[in-house]
Design a protein around this motif. Structure first.
Motif, PDB file in Angstrom:
ATOM      1  N   SER A  84       0.823  -1.211   0.000  1.00  0.00           N
ATOM      2  CA  SER A  84       0.000   0.000   0.000  1.00  0.00           C
ATOM      3  C   SER A  84       0.859   1.264   0.000  1.00  0.00           C
ATOM      4  CB  SER A  84      -0.929   0.011   1.216  1.00  0.00           C
ATOM      5  OG  SER A  84      -0.186  -0.087   2.414  1.00  0.00           O
ATOM      6  N   PHE A 117     -10.485   1.979   7.316  1.00  0.00           N
ATOM      7  CA  PHE A 117      -9.763   0.723   7.151  1.00  0.00           C
ATOM      8  C   PHE A 117     -10.375  -0.039   5.969  1.00  0.00           C
ATOM      9  CE2 PHE A 117      -9.587   1.867  11.641  1.00  0.00           C
ATOM     10  CZ  PHE A 117      -8.217   1.836  11.875  1.00  0.00           C
ATOM     11  N   VAL A 119     -10.534  -3.330   3.478  1.00  0.00           N
ATOM     12  CA  VAL A 119     -10.261  -4.758   3.318  1.00  0.00           C
ATOM     13  C   VAL A 119     -10.197  -5.088   1.828  1.00  0.00           C
ATOM     14  CG1 VAL A 119     -11.039  -7.100   3.850  1.00  0.00           C
ATOM     15  CG2 VAL A 119     -11.482  -5.237   5.470  1.00  0.00           C
ATOM     16  N   HIS A 120      -9.219  -5.856   1.478  1.00  0.00           N
ATOM     17  CA  HIS A 120      -9.007  -6.280   0.094  1.00  0.00           C
ATOM     18  C   HIS A 120     -10.036  -7.308  -0.347  1.00  0.00           C
ATOM     19  CE1 HIS A 120      -7.551  -9.930   1.940  1.00  0.00           C
ATOM     20  NE2 HIS A 120      -6.795  -9.182   2.716  1.00  0.00           N
ATOM     21  N   TYR A 125      -4.671  -7.938  -1.142  1.00  0.00           N
ATOM     22  CA  TYR A 125      -4.428  -6.549  -0.805  1.00  0.00           C
ATOM     23  C   TYR A 125      -5.149  -5.685  -1.826  1.00  0.00           C
ATOM     24  CZ  TYR A 125      -1.006  -6.334  -4.590  1.00  0.00           C
ATOM     25  OH  TYR A 125      -0.403  -6.391  -5.812  1.00  0.00           O
ATOM     26  N   VAL A 143      -6.239   3.164   5.416  1.00  0.00           N
ATOM     27  CA  VAL A 143      -5.319   2.125   5.879  1.00  0.00           C
ATOM     28  C   VAL A 143      -5.704   0.842   5.157  1.00  0.00           C
ATOM     29  CG1 VAL A 143      -4.583   0.713   7.840  1.00  0.00           C
ATOM     30  CG2 VAL A 143      -4.881   3.180   8.121  1.00  0.00           C
ATOM     31  N   PHE A 145      -5.391  -2.998   4.389  1.00  0.00           N
ATOM     32  CA  PHE A 145      -4.903  -4.255   4.952  1.00  0.00           C
ATOM     33  C   PHE A 145      -4.237  -5.096   3.871  1.00  0.00           C
ATOM     34  CE2 PHE A 145      -8.493  -3.321   7.900  1.00  0.00           C
ATOM     35  CZ  PHE A 145      -7.737  -3.183   9.048  1.00  0.00           C
ATOM     36  N   GLU A 146      -3.182  -5.798   4.269  1.00  0.00           N
ATOM     37  CA  GLU A 146      -2.475  -6.696   3.362  1.00  0.00           C
ATOM     38  C   GLU A 146      -2.390  -8.069   4.007  1.00  0.00           C
ATOM     39  OE1 GLU A 146       1.279  -4.902   2.463  1.00  0.00           O
ATOM     40  OE2 GLU A 146       0.366  -3.063   1.716  1.00  0.00           O
ATOM     41  N   TYR A 167      -6.236  -8.524  11.240  1.00  0.00           N
ATOM     42  CA  TYR A 167      -6.549  -7.135  10.925  1.00  0.00           C
ATOM     43  C   TYR A 167      -7.119  -6.399  12.137  1.00  0.00           C
ATOM     44  CZ  TYR A 167      -5.925  -8.718   6.104  1.00  0.00           C
ATOM     45  OH  TYR A 167      -5.416  -9.241   4.950  1.00  0.00           O
ATOM     46  N   GLN A 170      -4.277  -5.498  14.256  1.00  0.00           N
ATOM     47  CA  GLN A 170      -3.579  -4.326  13.711  1.00  0.00           C
ATOM     48  C   GLN A 170      -4.296  -3.037  14.108  1.00  0.00           C
ATOM     49  OE1 GLN A 170      -2.712  -4.593   9.486  1.00  0.00           O
ATOM     50  NE2 GLN A 170      -2.577  -2.369   9.278  1.00  0.00           N
ATOM     51  N   ILE A 171      -5.622  -3.048  14.056  1.00  0.00           N
ATOM     52  CA  ILE A 171      -6.387  -1.874  14.488  1.00  0.00           C
ATOM     53  C   ILE A 171      -6.155  -1.602  15.968  1.00  0.00           C
ATOM     54  CG2 ILE A 171      -8.715  -0.963  14.844  1.00  0.00           C
ATOM     55  CD1 ILE A 171      -9.594  -2.499  12.342  1.00  0.00           C
ATOM     56  N   MET A 195     -14.780  -9.230  10.900  1.00  0.00           N
ATOM     57  CA  MET A 195     -14.076  -8.241  11.716  1.00  0.00           C
ATOM     58  C   MET A 195     -15.048  -7.477  12.608  1.00  0.00           C
ATOM     59  SD  MET A 195     -11.349  -6.638   8.988  1.00  0.00           S
ATOM     60  CE  MET A 195     -10.795  -5.371  10.134  1.00  0.00           C
TER      61      MET A 195
END
Length: 379
Positions: A84, A117, A119-120, A125, A143, A145-146, A167, A170-171, A195
């Motif tokens: 990213s 945030f 999501v892919h 990604y 942001v 996510f990968e 994820y 990560q948050i 999530m």
């Protein structure tokens, strides 16, 4: 700083700057880092020479090339460079500044930025085109996510719940306070729903969720249809037996050993089939646009595990409000009464923002991003 450079034995021909009509004049790299970055991008994009101010997209860049550039920069420069980040630093000059520790993007960590945030989808990604970013307000920060494991540094998750857990962690690590705004492309909607469940369990405030033209794998559609048969005729035994054998216990019951072994076997078989398919497309096929990817050294396994895992998630119902920005192409399935979306996100608003699915991130990208931003940033 490693001095090794990647080899480029692929069959795709190397394009000159004049062929691409690049908008910027050639700017010579000056430092070792400059030369390394320009060499990496030149080898991967198959354009020579690449100058310091050449934009990734002007060089014909796309998500697969972005993935390869990220991997090679991390491998050869010895510094983390998320995929990213390439879309925030699209030129060798900005990448070189980042690697040297300089500023790359304006006020990236500013407290007044409102974070979304993202999501892919299927690929692991998200690589929005510049038009998508142009639709966002200045106060918005994305942001992306990968998928863990794509860069080779971690083990790739085996289930969608594990992906969602990574994820959410990560948050919690990077943004431990404040409301959470979620968006998801395509099939990544099932990750976003999972999530949301995990974030609610942590008592995090979910300010909003926007799904961008979502879909679910066929196996989930089949499971939904099988469950509807059970629900429509609760006295019938045969639908319950078929459902139990194929999908596990009814309701929210925990899968037993038989269910786990069955799903593990089916997922492994699906992984093998998808791996062969993806390997064929990227490394064996010799015709059309695929030829330009034959020199890339992509990590297929993490992405293929993700593709397989999508088929074996069954998200819990999310009762909060979800905004769906859909294409006409998928409108019917998303709006259809009794569809799987009634089960997964019963409290939803649907807007049609494009004609085809591909237009969400391309022809209508600016408008889609602006609408997503307005929805998630609303008071």
């Amino acid at each position: 700083m490693a001095s090794e450079v990647i080899s480029s034995p692929g069959r795709a021909s190397v394009a000159s700057r004049s062929e691409l009509l690049l908008p910027n004049a050639y700017s010579e790299p000056e430092t070792e880092v400059d030369r390394l970055v320009c060499k990496i991008i030149s080898d991967i994009s198959r354009v020579a020479p690449v100058g310091m101010d050449d934009d990734f997209y002007d060089l014909g860049g796309d998500s697969l090339m972005g993935e390869q550039i990220s991997m090679e920069i991390q491998r050869l420069a010895g510094r983390e460079f998320p995929m990213s980040k390439l879309f925030e630093c699209p030129t060798p000059r900005l990448i070189s500044n980042f690697l040297a520790g300089g500023q790359t993007v304006e006020a990236d960590t500013s407290a007044d930025k409102k974070v979304i945030f993202v999501v892919h989808g299927r690929g692991g990604y998200t690589a929005p085109r510049p038009q998508f970013y142009s639709g966002l307000s200045e106060s918005t920060k994305l942001v992306m996510f990968e998928l863990p494991g794509l860069d080779g540094g971690q083990k790739s998750p085996r289930t969608i719940r594990d992906v969602a857990e990574a994820y959410v962690a990560q948050i919690e690590r990077d943004y431990p306070v404040g409301p959470v705004r979620l968006a998801a492309f395509c099939v990544g909607g099932v990750i976003a729903i999972e999530m949301a469940r995990q974030l609610q369990a942590l008592e995090r405030d979910i300010a909003g969720i926007v799904l961008l033209d979502p879909r679910v794998p066929e196996r989930l559609l089949d499971r939904h249809k099988a469950l509807r048969k059970v629900e429509s005729n609760p006295e019938a035994i045969a639908p319950k037996i078929l459902y139990r054998l194929n999908y596990g216990p009814l309701g929210e019951g925990e899968n037993n050993l038989f269910d786990r072994l069955r799903d593990a076997l089916l997922m492994t078989l699906r992984f093998i089939a998808y791996y062969i398919q993806e390997h064929w497309k990227l490394h064996i096929a010799r015709r059309g646009d695929l030829a330009r990817y034959q020199h890339l050294k992509l990590k297929l396994a993490p992405r293929v595990w993700l593709i397989a895992a999508y088929r074996f998630i069954w998200p819990s119902t999310y009762h909060g409000h979800v905004h769906v920005l859909a294409s006409e192409q998928r409108e019917g399935r998303i709006k259809s009464p009794g569809s799987i979306w009634d089960r997964l996100i019963p409290n939803r608003t649907i807007e049609i923002v494009a004609r085809k699915h591909g237009d969400i991130g391309d022809a209508n990208a600016k408008e889609v991003a602006a609408r997503m931003d307005a929805i998630l940033q609303a008071p």
